[in-house]
Design an enzyme around this catalytic site. Structure first.
Site, PDB file in Angstrom:
ATOM      1  N   ASP A 138       0.956  -1.190  -0.136  1.00  0.00           N
ATOM      2  CA  ASP A 138      -0.263   0.108   0.546  1.00  0.00           C
ATOM      3  C   ASP A 138       0.772   0.916  -0.162  1.00  0.00           C
ATOM      4  OD1 ASP A 138      -2.024  -1.808  -0.051  1.00  0.00           O
ATOM      5  OD2 ASP A 138      -2.623  -1.511   2.428  1.00  0.00           O
ATOM      6  N   ARG A 139       0.518   3.063  -0.171  1.00  0.00           N
ATOM      7  CA  ARG A 139       1.349   3.316  -0.511  1.00  0.00           C
ATOM      8  C   ARG A 139       1.822   3.761   0.315  1.00  0.00           C
ATOM      9  NH1 ARG A 139       0.946   7.968  -3.617  1.00  0.00           N
ATOM     10  NH2 ARG A 139      -0.209   7.554  -4.746  1.00  0.00           N
TER      11      ARG A 139
END
Length: 306
Positions: A138-139
């Site tokens: 995830d970012r």
């Protein structure tokens, strides 16, 4: 010559298939890879002589496979920027992703992603710059990410991705003290009907999802957990920890609160144990805890001592 071709060497064993095509299938070449090998410039040599798929080999023969050159996609543009390389050989590239950068470009977002940076890195090193992302983060999750350098290496890694030959470990700082201190979270995960970008526990339509956790350190109102993923669902660790009542500190999406001590979820992929799919060497790769999580840990210790 640029290093766009990849070479694979085999010694034919007595239990190996002897026809070249059957041998390659036995060694996990997919039908599309066989097609590309045959029609897009790949070459096969047995004992230094070029051979075709129907050639019959003998035990002890030396086989050299020259993989075809891959045409990189234009969808991912190379972008300059530093990357933290943890491991690299002719098959794999493992990088330590900082928080705040996405793994791959999304239609809704422009800007740098790890895929853009890695593509530029490969081009600068005269490598095949086709992007083969094996694991994504995830970012706002940091840590180890794996890229394969060829479609063949990618398919080999995909085949072991959720087995004991490819173990992924994370560190997370969560609210509260978890009881029992270690265990298995076995809860199916599905798409949240209220928000397509979120996930939730869904006993009807969810996919089986399993996470092993172990408490490494406890604080006054928090815990540091080590987690091992047995499956690879989107947001798996974040959803599982929320489901047992201990969301990750800083994960406002699932904890539903802003925490001034942490600007993102305190989640880091810190270790990969991979049996290298070609060399069979055991890779024990680690990425140190990033500065924001080191700082959070000292803050939590201070709160405990206070």
């Amino acid at each position: 010559m640029t290093k766009t071709n990849r070479f694979l060497k085999f010694t034919i064993g007595k239990d190996d298939k002897k026809k070249i095509r059957k041998f390659l299938v036995q060694h996990k070449f997919s039908s599309s890879q066989l097609h590309n090998l045959k029609n897009k410039g790949g070459l096969i040599f047995v004992n230094h002589k070029q051979r075709h798929f129907d050639y019959a080999m003998k035990t002890g023969d030396q086989m050299l496979v020259v993989l075809n050159t891959e045409e990189p996609s234009d969808l991912i543009a190379p972008m300059k920027g530093a990357i933290d390389v943890i491991f690299e050989d002719e098959y794999l590239l493992v990088v330590n992703k900082p928080p705040g950068i996405a793994s791959l470009p999304a239609k809704a977002r422009d800007g740098k992603t790890m895929a853009n940076l890695v593509k530029n890195y490969l081009l600068e090193h005269n490598e095949n710059s086709s992007i083969h992302l094996v694991t994504r983060l995830d970012r706002n999750t940091s840590g180890l990410m794996v890229f394969a350098k060829t479609s063949y290496a990618h398919s080999l890694l995909d085949q072991i991705l959720h087995t004991e030959d490819f173990q992924k470990f994370y560190l997370a700082m969560v609210y509260g003290q978890v009881e029992p201190k270690s265990g298995l979270i076995d809860l199916p995960i599905g798409i949240d009907p209220m928000a397509f970008y979120m996930r939730n526990i869904d006993h009807q339509k969810g996919k089986p999802s399993r996470t092993i956790y172990e408490t490494i350190e406890t604080f006054k109102n928090a815990s540091l957990l080590k987690l091992k993923l047995l499956t690879g669902r989107t947001h798996q660790i974040r959803v599982h920890l929320t489901a047992i009542g201990h969301p990750i500190i800083g994960d406002d999406m699932y904890s539903k609160k802003i925490d001034p001590r942490m600007k993102r979820q305190a989640l880091h992929c810190f270790r990969l144990n991979i049996v290298h799919p070609v060399t069979k060497e055991l890779l024990n790769l680690e990425a140190p805890l990033p500065p924001d999580m080191v700082l959070l840990k000292s803050v939590l210790r201070g709160e405990s001592n206070g």
